[in-house]
Design a protein around this motif. Sequence first.
Motif, PDB file in Angstrom:
ATOM      1  N   GLU A  39       0.804  -1.218   0.000  1.00  0.00           N
ATOM      2  CA  GLU A  39       0.000   0.000   0.000  1.00  0.00           C
ATOM      3  C   GLU A  39       0.843   1.278   0.000  1.00  0.00           C
ATOM      4  O   GLU A  39       0.306   2.377   0.169  1.00  0.00           O
ATOM      5  CB  GLU A  39      -0.936  -0.012   1.220  1.00  0.00           C
ATOM      6  CG  GLU A  39      -1.947  -1.154   1.177  1.00  0.00           C
ATOM      7  CD  GLU A  39      -2.871  -1.192   2.370  1.00  0.00           C
ATOM      8  OE1 GLU A  39      -4.065  -1.428   2.166  1.00  0.00           O
ATOM      9  OE2 GLU A  39      -2.369  -0.999   3.503  1.00  0.00           O
ATOM     10  N   ARG A  40       2.143   1.161  -0.217  1.00  0.00           N
ATOM     11  CA  ARG A  40       3.011   2.345  -0.170  1.00  0.00           C
ATOM     12  C   ARG A  40       2.875   3.215  -1.412  1.00  0.00           C
ATOM     13  O   ARG A  40       2.871   4.441  -1.334  1.00  0.00           O
ATOM     14  CB  ARG A  40       4.476   1.933  -0.008  1.00  0.00           C
ATOM     15  CG  ARG A  40       4.784   1.426   1.355  1.00  0.00           C
ATOM     16  CD  ARG A  40       6.247   1.082   1.541  1.00  0.00           C
ATOM     17  NE  ARG A  40       6.438   0.536   2.862  1.00  0.00           N
ATOM     18  CZ  ARG A  40       6.595   1.255   3.954  1.00  0.00           C
ATOM     19  NH1 ARG A  40       6.616   2.574   3.873  1.00  0.00           N
ATOM     20  NH2 ARG A  40       6.738   0.673   5.127  1.00  0.00           N
ATOM     21  N   GLY A  41       2.834   2.597  -2.566  1.00  0.00           N
ATOM     22  CA  GLY A  41       2.764   3.359  -3.808  1.00  0.00           C
ATOM     23  C   GLY A  41       3.983   4.210  -4.056  1.00  0.00           C
ATOM     24  O   GLY A  41       3.882   5.382  -4.445  1.00  0.00           O
ATOM     25  N   ILE A  46       8.612  -0.435  -9.738  1.00  0.00           N
ATOM     26  CA  ILE A  46       8.573  -1.230 -10.970  1.00  0.00           C
ATOM     27  C   ILE A  46       7.657  -2.431 -10.838  1.00  0.00           C
ATOM     28  O   ILE A  46       7.522  -3.215 -11.774  1.00  0.00           O
ATOM     29  CB  ILE A  46       9.987  -1.716 -11.355  1.00  0.00           C
ATOM     30  CG1 ILE A  46      10.538  -2.634 -10.261  1.00  0.00           C
ATOM     31  CG2 ILE A  46      10.913  -0.561 -11.643  1.00  0.00           C
ATOM     32  CD1 ILE A  46      11.644  -3.525 -10.744  1.00  0.00           C
ATOM     33  N   ALA A  47       7.017  -2.573  -9.691  1.00  0.00           N
ATOM     34  CA  ALA A  47       6.153  -3.734  -9.459  1.00  0.00           C
ATOM     35  C   ALA A  47       4.742  -3.287  -9.091  1.00  0.00           C
ATOM     36  O   ALA A  47       4.142  -3.769  -8.137  1.00  0.00           O
ATOM     37  CB  ALA A  47       6.740  -4.619  -8.360  1.00  0.00           C
ATOM     38  N   ILE A 195      17.490  -6.374  -9.317  1.00  0.00           N
ATOM     39  CA  ILE A 195      17.284  -4.954  -9.040  1.00  0.00           C
ATOM     40  C   ILE A 195      17.563  -4.193 -10.331  1.00  0.00           C
ATOM     41  O   ILE A 195      18.662  -4.299 -10.877  1.00  0.00           O
ATOM     42  CB  ILE A 195      18.231  -4.456  -7.925  1.00  0.00           C
ATOM     43  CG1 ILE A 195      18.111  -5.362  -6.690  1.00  0.00           C
ATOM     44  CG2 ILE A 195      17.921  -3.007  -7.573  1.00  0.00           C
ATOM     45  CD1 ILE A 195      16.744  -5.426  -6.084  1.00  0.00           C
ATOM     46  N   PRO A 196      16.603  -3.445 -10.863  1.00  0.00           N
ATOM     47  CA  PRO A 196      16.776  -2.853 -12.190  1.00  0.00           C
ATOM     48  C   PRO A 196      17.857  -1.783 -12.238  1.00  0.00           C
ATOM     49  O   PRO A 196      17.900  -0.890 -11.395  1.00  0.00           O
ATOM     50  CB  PRO A 196      15.398  -2.264 -12.501  1.00  0.00           C
ATOM     51  CG  PRO A 196      14.793  -2.002 -11.162  1.00  0.00           C
ATOM     52  CD  PRO A 196      15.282  -3.103 -10.280  1.00  0.00           C
ATOM     53  N   SER A 197      18.708  -1.893 -13.225  1.00  0.00           N
ATOM     54  CA  SER A 197      19.683  -0.846 -13.499  1.00  0.00           C
ATOM     55  C   SER A 197      18.976   0.268 -14.273  1.00  0.00           C
ATOM     56  O   SER A 197      17.835   0.118 -14.724  1.00  0.00           O
ATOM     57  CB  SER A 197      20.829  -1.407 -14.335  1.00  0.00           C
ATOM     58  OG  SER A 197      20.342  -1.854 -15.598  1.00  0.00           O
ATOM     59  N   ILE A 198      19.659   1.385 -14.433  1.00  0.00           N
ATOM     60  CA  ILE A 198      19.097   2.484 -15.210  1.00  0.00           C
ATOM     61  C   ILE A 198      18.811   2.029 -16.633  1.00  0.00           C
ATOM     62  O   ILE A 198      17.763   2.349 -17.213  1.00  0.00           O
ATOM     63  CB  ILE A 198      20.067   3.682 -15.208  1.00  0.00           C
ATOM     64  CG1 ILE A 198      20.112   4.311 -13.807  1.00  0.00           C
ATOM     65  CG2 ILE A 198      19.637   4.731 -16.233  1.00  0.00           C
ATOM     66  CD1 ILE A 198      21.142   5.407 -13.649  1.00  0.00           C
ATOM     67  N   LYS A 201      15.669  -0.089 -16.694  1.00  0.00           N
ATOM     68  CA  LYS A 201      14.467   0.734 -16.548  1.00  0.00           C
ATOM     69  C   LYS A 201      14.081   1.371 -17.879  1.00  0.00           C
ATOM     70  O   LYS A 201      12.890   1.498 -18.198  1.00  0.00           O
ATOM     71  CB  LYS A 201      14.688   1.804 -15.490  1.00  0.00           C
ATOM     72  CG  LYS A 201      14.711   1.262 -14.064  1.00  0.00           C
ATOM     73  CD  LYS A 201      14.934   2.377 -13.076  1.00  0.00           C
ATOM     74  CE  LYS A 201      14.962   1.831 -11.660  1.00  0.00           C
ATOM     75  NZ  LYS A 201      15.242   2.865 -10.648  1.00  0.00           N
ATOM     76  N   LYS A 202      15.064   1.765 -18.661  1.00  0.00           N
ATOM     77  CA  LYS A 202      14.771   2.344 -19.973  1.00  0.00           C
ATOM     78  C   LYS A 202      14.123   1.305 -20.885  1.00  0.00           C
ATOM     79  O   LYS A 202      13.175   1.615 -21.616  1.00  0.00           O
ATOM     80  CB  LYS A 202      16.077   2.862 -20.610  1.00  0.00           C
ATOM     81  CG  LYS A 202      16.645   4.102 -19.947  1.00  0.00           C
ATOM     82  CD  LYS A 202      17.942   4.534 -20.606  1.00  0.00           C
ATOM     83  CE  LYS A 202      18.522   5.769 -19.920  1.00  0.00           C
ATOM     84  NZ  LYS A 202      19.830   6.175 -20.508  1.00  0.00           N
ATOM     85  N   ILE A 203      14.628   0.081 -20.818  1.00  0.00           N
ATOM     86  CA  ILE A 203      14.040  -1.004 -21.628  1.00  0.00           C
ATOM     87  C   ILE A 203      12.596  -1.246 -21.211  1.00  0.00           C
ATOM     88  O   ILE A 203      11.690  -1.368 -22.054  1.00  0.00           O
ATOM     89  CB  ILE A 203      14.865  -2.296 -21.475  1.00  0.00           C
ATOM     90  CG1 ILE A 203      16.255  -2.112 -22.099  1.00  0.00           C
ATOM     91  CG2 ILE A 203      14.151  -3.476 -22.133  1.00  0.00           C
ATOM     92  CD1 ILE A 203      17.198  -3.268 -21.818  1.00  0.00           C
ATOM     93  N   LEU A 204      12.350  -1.298 -19.915  1.00  0.00           N
ATOM     94  CA  LEU A 204      11.001  -1.534 -19.410  1.00  0.00           C
ATOM     95  C   LEU A 204      10.058  -0.406 -19.799  1.00  0.00           C
ATOM     96  O   LEU A 204       8.896  -0.642 -20.150  1.00  0.00           O
ATOM     97  CB  LEU A 204      11.028  -1.709 -17.887  1.00  0.00           C
ATOM     98  CG  LEU A 204      11.805  -2.904 -17.343  1.00  0.00           C
ATOM     99  CD1 LEU A 204      11.787  -2.893 -15.827  1.00  0.00           C
ATOM    100  CD2 LEU A 204      11.236  -4.207 -17.869  1.00  0.00           C
ATOM    101  N   LYS A 205      10.566   0.833 -19.737  1.00  0.00           N
ATOM    102  CA  LYS A 205       9.745   1.975 -20.098  1.00  0.00           C
ATOM    103  C   LYS A 205       9.380   1.946 -21.568  1.00  0.00           C
ATOM    104  O   LYS A 205       8.225   2.187 -21.953  1.00  0.00           O
ATOM    105  CB  LYS A 205      10.492   3.275 -19.764  1.00  0.00           C
ATOM    106  CG  LYS A 205       9.676   4.536 -20.006  1.00  0.00           C
ATOM    107  CD  LYS A 205      10.441   5.783 -19.586  1.00  0.00           C
ATOM    108  CE  LYS A 205       9.611   7.026 -19.806  1.00  0.00           C
ATOM    109  NZ  LYS A 205      10.363   8.264 -19.383  1.00  0.00           N
TER     110      LYS A 205
END
Length: 209
Positions: A39-41, A46-47, A195-198, A201-205
């Motif tokens: 519930e933190r949001g 990324i999850a 743990i996602p690297s920068i 994160k770009k790939i995921l975005k």
Amino acid sequence: MNIIKKIAPENCLRIGFYFKKTNCLGPYERFALWLQGCERGCKGCIATDMQSLDGGNVYKIDDIATLICKDNTTEGITISGGEPFYQADKLCILLENVRNIRKDFGCIIYTGYRYEELLDSGEPYIAKLLKMTDILIDGEYLSEYDDNLGLRGSSNQRIIFLSDRYKECADIYTENQGRKNRIIISDKKFQMIGIPSIETKKILKDYSK
């Protein structure tokens, strides 16, 4: 403050995802378990698919314990989420079941709570789970403190050794050599392990566009 929540039936865990073996989430080969519900949001989480308290899938604890014990080449388990301590009572049962078969089985947990919050909760299962844990990575993810180093999401998070089991591996949580990631894409869905690297994160975005 009540941390444990009733989000799964008795003798069950509500799970977002699991992976049978990985070397991206701690020392050695590990079973990886992501529990559902948070519930933190946190900004930059990324999850987000694991935030809902009624999402994921419900599994019998016995079935997950059996699955873990099938592979005796895993050294331990890494538990993340979501928020693992919402289901601390169920995790105690899981670890007890596994350690009845594999007595020397390690446990690493990522949590958005601070260690002091967990201790102050006064909930017996919280205290019991902490005693069964070798490393606790505590604190919420803060995107502005993501330094792209080691196996914690942001530098405000602490690596707390609750046993001596992994102390010789302490550097992997803050080292400069980079983070290990594995991305699994299936049926137009993806799951990232590690743990996602920068760069990740770009790939995921880009993938989510």
